[in-house]
Design a protein around this motif. Sequence first.
Motif, PDB file in Angstrom:
ATOM      1  N   ASP A 228      -6.314 -27.053   0.358  1.00  0.00           N
ATOM      2  CA  ASP A 228      -5.881 -26.809  -0.619  1.00  0.00           C
ATOM      3  C   ASP A 228      -5.076 -25.901  -0.947  1.00  0.00           C
ATOM      4  O   ASP A 228      -4.680 -25.154   0.038  1.00  0.00           O
ATOM      5  N   GLY A 242      -9.237 -20.235  -7.561  1.00  0.00           N
ATOM      6  CA  GLY A 242     -10.867 -21.015  -6.495  1.00  0.00           C
ATOM      7  C   GLY A 242      -9.219 -22.629  -5.860  1.00  0.00           C
ATOM      8  O   GLY A 242     -10.399 -23.116  -5.737  1.00  0.00           O
ATOM      9  N   TYR A 291     -18.450 -26.292   4.158  1.00  0.00           N
ATOM     10  CA  TYR A 291     -17.202 -26.862   4.443  1.00  0.00           C
ATOM     11  C   TYR A 291     -16.543 -25.274   4.589  1.00  0.00           C
ATOM     12  O   TYR A 291     -16.569 -24.711   3.888  1.00  0.00           O
ATOM     13  N   ARG A 309     -21.115 -25.724  -0.186  1.00  0.00           N
ATOM     14  CA  ARG A 309     -21.382 -26.553  -1.056  1.00  0.00           C
ATOM     15  C   ARG A 309     -19.812 -27.321  -1.044  1.00  0.00           C
ATOM     16  O   ARG A 309     -18.958 -26.978   0.011  1.00  0.00           O
ATOM     17  N   GLY A 311     -15.757 -28.366  -1.841  1.00  0.00           N
ATOM     18  CA  GLY A 311     -15.128 -27.195  -2.245  1.00  0.00           C
ATOM     19  C   GLY A 311     -14.469 -27.821  -3.646  1.00  0.00           C
ATOM     20  O   GLY A 311     -14.209 -29.159  -3.707  1.00  0.00           O
ATOM     21  N   ASP A 312     -13.939 -27.099  -4.061  1.00  0.00           N
ATOM     22  CA  ASP A 312     -13.018 -27.523  -5.418  1.00  0.00           C
ATOM     23  C   ASP A 312     -11.670 -26.552  -5.690  1.00  0.00           C
ATOM     24  O   ASP A 312     -11.564 -25.948  -5.424  1.00  0.00           O
ATOM     25  N   PRO A 313     -10.450 -27.673  -5.281  1.00  0.00           N
ATOM     26  CA  PRO A 313     -10.716 -29.478  -6.091  1.00  0.00           C
ATOM     27  C   PRO A 313     -10.775 -29.688  -4.659  1.00  0.00           C
ATOM     28  O   PRO A 313     -10.463 -31.254  -4.962  1.00  0.00           O
ATOM     29  N   GLU A 314     -11.241 -29.541  -3.193  1.00  0.00           N
ATOM     30  CA  GLU A 314     -11.323 -30.342  -1.623  1.00  0.00           C
ATOM     31  C   GLU A 314     -11.604 -32.000  -1.999  1.00  0.00           C
ATOM     32  O   GLU A 314     -11.275 -32.824  -1.604  1.00  0.00           O
TER      33      GLU A 314
HETATM   34  N1  GLY Z   1     -11.338 -24.752  -2.842  1.00  0.00           N
HETATM   35  C1  GLY Z   1     -11.684 -23.441  -2.776  1.00  0.00           C
HETATM   36  C2  GLY Z   1     -13.313 -23.199  -2.695  1.00  0.00           C
HETATM   37  O1  GLY Z   1     -13.529 -24.579  -3.143  1.00  0.00           O
HETATM   38  O2  GLY Z   1     -14.186 -21.911  -2.513  1.00  0.00           O
END
Ligand code: GLY
Length: 469
Positions: A228, A242, A291, A309, A311-314
């Motif tokens: 990330d 984020g 995660y 939950r 990951g965003d953007p993972e």
């Molecule tokens: N990449 C950080 C998050 O999803 O919290």
Amino acid sequence: MEKVGILVVSYSARATAMIDAFKRSQNYHVKIYVADKQANPFNMEKAEKHVIIPDLNVEVICRFAKKYQREIDFGIVGPEKPIIQGIRDKIESETDIPMICPTKEFAIEASKVAQRRLFEKFAPEVNPRFRIFNPKDCSNVEEVRKELFRWLDELNNQVAVKPDVPAAGKGVGVWGDHFITREQLFEHFMANYKHGAVIVEEKIEGEESSFQAFCDGKHLVPLPETRDYKRAFDGDKGPNTGGMGAYKDKGEKLPFMTDGDRQKEIEIVNRIFRQWAGSTGNPSLRGIPFYVAFIHTGKESKILENNSRPGDPEIQAILPVLKDDFVDICYKILDGNLTRIEMEKQAAVVTYKAPPNYGGYVDAFPDKVNKAEIGTPVDLTQAYELAVKYGDKIRIYPASMEKRNSETYALKSRAVCTVGIAETIEEARQISLRGIKAITGGALWHRTDIASREHIEKSIRHMELLRGN
Ligand code: GLY
């Protein structure tokens, strides 16, 4: 073809990627029911039914689920807030819809203090030295300050300050990165302490990787590692965000990791999972209960934090390269028989575009912002045309965007990401960037060094140094 109705609780491109993965199913005729934070144009186009719930209130999401429960076979949740607030418990107690996400009790993302205590019990070696400062124990500011400064003396100021409650990675302050004096640190500390407990822990030097695993309650199936990019600007400068982008390599690990690093991660998370789930397993853990943000020091692997939950953007770097049908994966999660997942042997690079106010970009780089474009619609047409040209090699995932009449506008957070998929990280990166450049309007900006050779080589050299090679 078998029909399936799926409830998706959505915020950001993480859920958009899930919806894309479902709609690409070869085995099922999929109908999607989206409870969305906003009028996401992609989700609206793909959904059978779409409802906007700006605060993702669990009562309102549950009412939506109830209304369509005869058509919905299962549900899945992307964002942390409804998971922490018990969306699974609520929907499963009021409908027949089984949900994929941990129950409230096991949404350990809710508390960093609870995480440190869990690790202390089952894998103490992953914790850095830490201390918990709780306003319930001491409300006298001078006493807290003295206590904190004594702890800073012990750790030679080399600390990370973390609020107990989740702040999407944005509440964490690190010595040397976010503050260089004790007064600055104390200000950040107090801003969080007035709301609740704060952890002050040893700052760890190393390279970070994101570990994610699907869980059916009995088995933990690790997904390939991703990296990330938390900081806002190129060269890992600026405030935490984020996540401005991510990458995965062709195989399971990242270029700066050894096989040993990967095995160690799997062993550690499995050990915690086994202890937590008991010998017969625990369906309450279904989803992505782990995660984990790991940091590799060359000698050991520490955990920075755990989330309950995707990951965003993972996850956007993973879902497009699943070889298995995502609907089948979900059914296996629900049946408790998910023992493995097949992935394409492809690299993937995710790059986000964000509006000018995000991450303090407009203040840091006022001259780079195209002022005439601020607030104008974002045009995704050319990016979608690229997607037609590149087929399976590119994805365009709108995130914090909303459709107003026929136009699409960026909101306040990360607006849209592109995912490039290819044999090598560099090729994937070039494809992702082509997508990014094809998106116009809204004065959006992006990091230019996500998964760049220079960035990756810097990580490799850093790890070599830390390992003493
Ligand atoms: N990449 C950080 C998050 O999803 O919290």
